[in-house]
Motif scaffolding. Structure first.
Motif, PDB file in Angstrom:
ATOM      1  N   LEU A  40       0.861  -1.172   0.000  1.00 28.26           N
ATOM      2  CA  LEU A  40       0.000   0.000   0.000  1.00 28.26           C
ATOM      3  C   LEU A  40       0.900   1.224   0.000  1.00 28.26           C
ATOM      4  N   ALA A  41       0.840   2.008  -1.061  1.00 24.02           N
ATOM      5  CA  ALA A  41       1.683   3.202  -1.188  1.00 24.02           C
ATOM      6  C   ALA A  41       1.017   4.364  -0.461  1.00 24.02           C
ATOM      7  N   SER A  42       1.075   4.305   0.860  1.00 20.03           N
ATOM      8  CA  SER A  42       0.382   5.316   1.653  1.00 20.03           C
ATOM      9  C   SER A  42       0.863   5.286   3.095  1.00 20.03           C
ATOM     10  N   SER A  43       0.825   6.443   3.725  1.00 18.95           N
ATOM     11  CA  SER A  43       1.087   6.513   5.164  1.00 18.95           C
ATOM     12  C   SER A  43      -0.217   6.710   5.937  1.00 18.95           C
ATOM     13  N   SER A  44      -1.353   6.640   5.235  1.00 20.89           N
ATOM     14  CA  SER A  44      -2.666   6.883   5.831  1.00 20.89           C
ATOM     15  C   SER A  44      -3.128   5.706   6.698  1.00 20.89           C
ATOM     16  N   ALA A  45      -3.431   6.003   7.943  1.00 18.82           N
ATOM     17  CA  ALA A  45      -3.970   4.970   8.840  1.00 18.82           C
ATOM     18  C   ALA A  45      -5.338   4.511   8.358  1.00 18.82           C
ATOM     19  N   TYR A  46      -6.121   5.426   7.758  1.00 19.24           N
ATOM     20  CA  TYR A  46      -7.459   5.077   7.275  1.00 19.24           C
ATOM     21  C   TYR A  46      -7.368   4.045   6.150  1.00 19.24           C
ATOM     22  N   ARG A  47      -6.443   4.256   5.222  1.00 25.23           N
ATOM     23  CA  ARG A  47      -6.303   3.317   4.114  1.00 25.23           C
ATOM     24  C   ARG A  47      -5.768   1.969   4.600  1.00 25.23           C
ATOM     25  N   ARG A  48      -4.853   1.985   5.558  1.00 26.77           N
ATOM     26  CA  ARG A  48      -4.348   0.720   6.111  1.00 26.77           C
ATOM     27  C   ARG A  48      -5.478  -0.081   6.748  1.00 26.77           C
ATOM     28  N   GLU A  49      -6.314   0.605   7.519  1.00 26.27           N
ATOM     29  CA  GLU A  49      -7.434  -0.082   8.172  1.00 26.27           C
ATOM     30  C   GLU A  49      -8.391  -0.687   7.149  1.00 26.27           C
TER      31      GLU A  49
ATOM     32  N   LEU B 268      -5.486  -9.855   3.417  1.00 23.92           N
ATOM     33  CA  LEU B 268      -4.331 -10.186   2.579  1.00 23.92           C
ATOM     34  C   LEU B 268      -3.082  -9.606   3.235  1.00 23.92           C
ATOM     35  N   PRO B 269      -1.969 -10.329   3.226  1.00 26.16           N
ATOM     36  CA  PRO B 269      -0.741  -9.756   3.784  1.00 26.16           C
ATOM     37  C   PRO B 269      -0.260  -8.597   2.909  1.00 26.16           C
ATOM     38  N   PHE B 270       0.137  -7.504   3.548  1.00 29.66           N
ATOM     39  CA  PHE B 270       0.642  -6.357   2.790  1.00 29.66           C
ATOM     40  C   PHE B 270       1.584  -5.540   3.658  1.00 29.66           C
ATOM     41  N   GLU B 271       2.357  -4.718   2.989  1.00 30.06           N
ATOM     42  CA  GLU B 271       3.202  -3.739   3.661  1.00 30.06           C
ATOM     43  C   GLU B 271       2.709  -2.355   3.269  1.00 30.06           C
ATOM     44  N   ALA B 272       2.948  -1.367   4.128  1.00 28.55           N
ATOM     45  CA  ALA B 272       2.618   0.025   3.813  1.00 28.55           C
ATOM     46  C   ALA B 272       3.918   0.810   3.696  1.00 28.55           C
TER      47      ALA B 272
ATOM     48  N   ALA C 137       6.553  -6.127  -7.284  1.00 27.10           N
ATOM     49  CA  ALA C 137       5.452  -6.053  -6.318  1.00 27.10           C
ATOM     50  C   ALA C 137       4.173  -5.553  -6.971  1.00 27.10           C
ATOM     51  N   LEU C 138       3.055  -5.824  -6.309  1.00 25.19           N
ATOM     52  CA  LEU C 138       1.775  -5.211  -6.651  1.00 25.19           C
ATOM     53  C   LEU C 138       1.619  -4.023  -5.712  1.00 25.19           C
ATOM     54  N   VAL C 139       1.485  -2.825  -6.269  1.00 28.56           N
ATOM     55  CA  VAL C 139       1.461  -1.622  -5.448  1.00 28.56           C
ATOM     56  C   VAL C 139       0.143  -0.880  -5.633  1.00 28.56           C
ATOM     57  N   ILE C 140      -0.474  -0.548  -4.506  1.00 30.55           N
ATOM     58  CA  ILE C 140      -1.751   0.162  -4.502  1.00 30.55           C
ATOM     59  C   ILE C 140      -1.509   1.636  -4.190  1.00 30.55           C
ATOM     60  N   GLY C 141      -1.929   2.495  -5.106  1.00 26.14           N
ATOM     61  CA  GLY C 141      -1.879   3.936  -4.870  1.00 26.14           C
ATOM     62  C   GLY C 141      -3.289   4.491  -4.883  1.00 26.14           C
ATOM     63  N   SER C 142      -3.558   5.447  -3.995  1.00 23.99           N
ATOM     64  CA  SER C 142      -4.886   6.063  -3.961  1.00 23.99           C
ATOM     65  C   SER C 142      -4.752   7.520  -3.573  1.00 23.99           C
ATOM     66  N   ASP C 143      -5.642   8.332  -4.106  1.00 29.50           N
ATOM     67  CA  ASP C 143      -5.652   9.746  -3.750  1.00 29.50           C
ATOM     68  C   ASP C 143      -7.088  10.243  -3.799  1.00 29.50           C
ATOM     69  N   GLN C 144      -7.373  11.210  -2.943  1.00 33.33           N
ATOM     70  CA  GLN C 144      -8.738  11.742  -2.880  1.00 33.33           C
ATOM     71  C   GLN C 144      -8.716  13.262  -2.982  1.00 33.33           C
ATOM     72  N   VAL C 145      -9.607  13.773  -3.810  1.00 38.83           N
ATOM     73  CA  VAL C 145      -9.778  15.218  -3.951  1.00 38.83           C
ATOM     74  C   VAL C 145     -11.256  15.531  -3.741  1.00 38.83           C
ATOM     75  N   ALA C 146     -11.533  16.420  -2.801  1.00 36.28           N
ATOM     76  CA  ALA C 146     -12.905  16.867  -2.556  1.00 36.28           C
ATOM     77  C   ALA C 146     -13.139  18.148  -3.345  1.00 36.28           C
ATOM     78  N   THR C 147     -14.346  18.288  -3.897  1.00 37.51           N
ATOM     79  CA  THR C 147     -14.658  19.474  -4.693  1.00 37.51           C
ATOM     80  C   THR C 147     -16.020  20.047  -4.339  1.00 37.51           C
ATOM     81  N   LEU C 148     -16.069  21.366  -4.344  1.00 33.32           N
ATOM     82  CA  LEU C 148     -17.326  22.092  -4.167  1.00 33.32           C
ATOM     83  C   LEU C 148     -17.417  23.097  -5.299  1.00 33.32           C
ATOM     84  N   ASP C 149     -18.474  23.011  -6.089  1.00 31.31           N
ATOM     85  CA  ASP C 149     -18.623  23.864  -7.265  1.00 31.31           C
ATOM     86  C   ASP C 149     -17.407  23.774  -8.182  1.00 31.31           C
ATOM     87  N   GLY C 150     -16.823  22.564  -8.277  1.00 26.81           N
ATOM     88  CA  GLY C 150     -15.685  22.338  -9.158  1.00 26.81           C
ATOM     89  C   GLY C 150     -14.338  22.761  -8.611  1.00 26.81           C
ATOM     90  N   LEU C 151     -14.312  23.388  -7.435  1.00 24.18           N
ATOM     91  CA  LEU C 151     -13.051  23.829  -6.838  1.00 24.18           C
ATOM     92  C   LEU C 151     -12.556  22.809  -5.827  1.00 24.18           C
TER      93      LEU C 151
END
Length: 198
Positions: free
Chosen positions: A6-15, A22-26, A63-77
């Motif tokens: 898991l290509a992330s330091s996010s505790a939420y994504r790890r959980e 599945l066994p994985f490393e972060a 390796a199989l690597v999981i990347g994720s990113d989130q962008v929140a938008t309001l009125d396109g911004l």
């Protein structure tokens, strides 16, 4: 099965990823997450998800690597992570009584594939969130309890932040928390990862 990362330091994504049993490393990807000039929110999320996966894959061949990113938008911004209480309160005041669209992009990078153009599976999962029209004192009280300063949109739907929301519309209920597991399990199956021990 190849090493799953898991290509992330996010505790939420790890959980979330732990749910798949599945066994994985972060591993933290350590990339610049600044949006590019003129880039749409969806394009930003997709680019960063891919960049995170690719950056970690370069350090872990095969390796199989999981990347994720989130962008929140309001009125396109784009609405980023607030970082502190005053900014979080300003975000919630802006979003109350409104609909916010969260773009949660996902990339599964298969390091066993030699061609980089063929190595990545990518998908953007949209979540539409309607915020309740709540008074300032409730928004402030919520922030002091949960302190979601590292969350885009200043609310943790998996915690007390759910009380700020009027509705959530998505094909993938885990996307709002930061890792769309329905999309991910489909990608992992395509990459040959077995589930249920078979």
């Amino acid at each position: 099965m190849p090493l799953l990362i898991l290509a992330s330091s996010s505790a939420y994504r790890r959980e979330l990823l732990q749910r798949l049993d599945l066994p994985f490393e972060a591993v933290a990807p350590d990339i610049d997450e600044t949006p590019l000039d003129g880039e749409t929110p969806q394009a930003t999320a997709l680019r960063l998800a891919r960049a995170k996966a690719q950056a970690v894959a370069q350090r872990h061949p095969g390796a199989l690597v999981i990347g994720s990113d989130q962008v929140a938008t309001l009125d396109g911004l784009q609405i980023g992570k607030p970082g502190d209480h005053p900014r979080a309160l300003a975000q919630l005041q802006l979003m109350r009584g409104r609909e916010v669209v969260f773009h949660t992009a996902l990339c599964l990078w298969d390091g066993r594939v030699a061609d980089p153009d063929q190595a990545a599976q990518v998908e953007n999962v949209q979540v539409r969130v309607a915020f309740r029209d709540l008074p300032d004192h409730e928004l402030d009280a919520y922030l002091r309890i949960e302190q979601p300063y590292d969350c885009a949109g200043s609310a943790k739907n998996e915690g007390l932040g759910i009380a700020l929301l009027d509705s959530i519309q998505s094909n993938d209920p885990t996307a709002l928390t930061g890792l769309p597991l329905i999309a991910l399990t489909g990608m992992l199956r395509k990459a040959g990862v077995p589930f249920f021990g078979v």
